[in-house]
Write an enzyme that holds these catalytic residues in place. Sequence first.
Site, short mmCIF file in Angstrom:
data_model
loop_
_atom_site.label_atom_id
_atom_site.label_comp_id
_atom_site.label_asym_id
_atom_site.label_seq_id
_atom_site.Cartn_x
_atom_site.Cartn_y
_atom_site.Cartn_z
N ARG A 31 -18.30 13.73 56.67
CA ARG A 31 -17.18 13.38 55.55
C ARG A 31 -16.47 14.82 55.27
O ARG A 31 -17.46 15.95 55.13
CB ARG A 31 -17.75 12.75 54.51
CG ARG A 31 -18.38 11.35 54.79
CD ARG A 31 -17.04 10.48 55.02
NE ARG A 31 -17.22 9.04 55.30
CZ ARG A 31 -17.10 8.51 56.48
NH1 ARG A 31 -16.70 9.17 57.50
NH2 ARG A 31 -17.53 7.08 56.65
N HIS B 149 -9.37 12.34 61.54
CA HIS B 149 -10.04 11.37 61.48
C HIS B 149 -10.34 10.37 62.70
O HIS B 149 -10.27 9.46 62.61
CB HIS B 149 -10.15 10.44 60.26
CG HIS B 149 -11.57 10.00 59.62
ND1 HIS B 149 -12.25 9.97 58.45
CD2 HIS B 149 -12.56 9.49 60.63
CE1 HIS B 149 -13.31 9.34 58.55
NE2 HIS B 149 -13.53 8.96 59.65
C1 OXD Z 1 -17.28 5.79 60.19
C2 OXD Z 1 -16.08 6.46 60.35
O1 OXD Z 1 -17.83 5.78 59.01
O2 OXD Z 1 -15.23 6.08 61.18
O3 OXD Z 1 -17.42 4.75 60.82
O4 OXD Z 1 -15.74 7.39 59.53
#
Ligand code: OXD
Length: 309
Positions: free
Chosen positions: A224, A272
């Site tokens: 993250r 992402h």
């Molecule tokens: C998840 C993401 O947490 O795609 O699945 O970031």
Amino acid sequence: MAILVLSAPLPAAPFVAALRAAAPEVQVWTDADAPPPEAVEAILAWRLKPGQLSAYPNLRLLCSTGAGVEKLLSVPDLPPGLPVSRVVDPMQARTMAQYVIACALHFSRDLPLYAAQQARAEWRRHPVRPPERCRVGILGQGAVAQAVAAAFVPLGYSVTLWGRHAKQFAGLHSLAGAAALAQLLACSDLLVCTLPLTEATQGLLNRERLAQLPRGAVLINVGRGGHLVEDDLQDLLDEGHLAGAALDVFEREPLPAESWLWRHPKVLATPHIAGEAREAVVAEQCLEALRAVRAGRPPEWAVDREAGY
Ligand code: OXD
């Protein structure tokens, strides 16, 4: 059973279709349907607004559309005993491993250097980095970390996994606990972050820790954005301590157009896309979790709310 899909910013339609295909007898709504609040038993969501949950008096389960649940756990009015379940999709782990390998090879096989040479039509060969200068350290021990490790090993890389608790993985080195983190960092030429975002891991990749990586190391973050202190990374890249960073997750998403990360020559930034759980798997695991909760059992992929994952 009645499930409310609140998947924004992801579109709800694919989740609704997958839930209906897997269990036609189940009532599935989105918020556009304005369902009777007392009929909602489970909510499938990526993030929630504060106060949103209190509208549903018979809610017995909160399911995540993804593997990471920090956005759901951070809702201030999350009812204390409400089970929260996350998704574990082996295909998501595999596609994330592909992404990590692509980024690792980009840096370790000097592709940016050769791209610059190509632009100058310059034929110049450099020695291939020896394996002892490509040691891989993986932060995390979960499904994604294990898939990443399994993808590196056949390519001849030595891999060490690190996590909170001591665990053994066949054919891999592993380290555990806060005290061993410095040891992992000191021997990670490629550091891959796959951790969940929790109070304990927020800001973990700060200047102090990134400086413990060997000179010339590369960071790959598929965890993250909150794990990384982006300004600290910039300093270490500019000072030459770090050779590069591949980032798929950011403190702010979408990454603002004015961010330095889009333009830094040593940064590979992607929106992402490393890996996403398949809607069919999300639906299957949500339905299974609701069946479990109805039968008085914890869902298979129940989140430990204390630990945060
Ligand atoms: C998840 C993401 O947490 O795609 O699945 O970031």
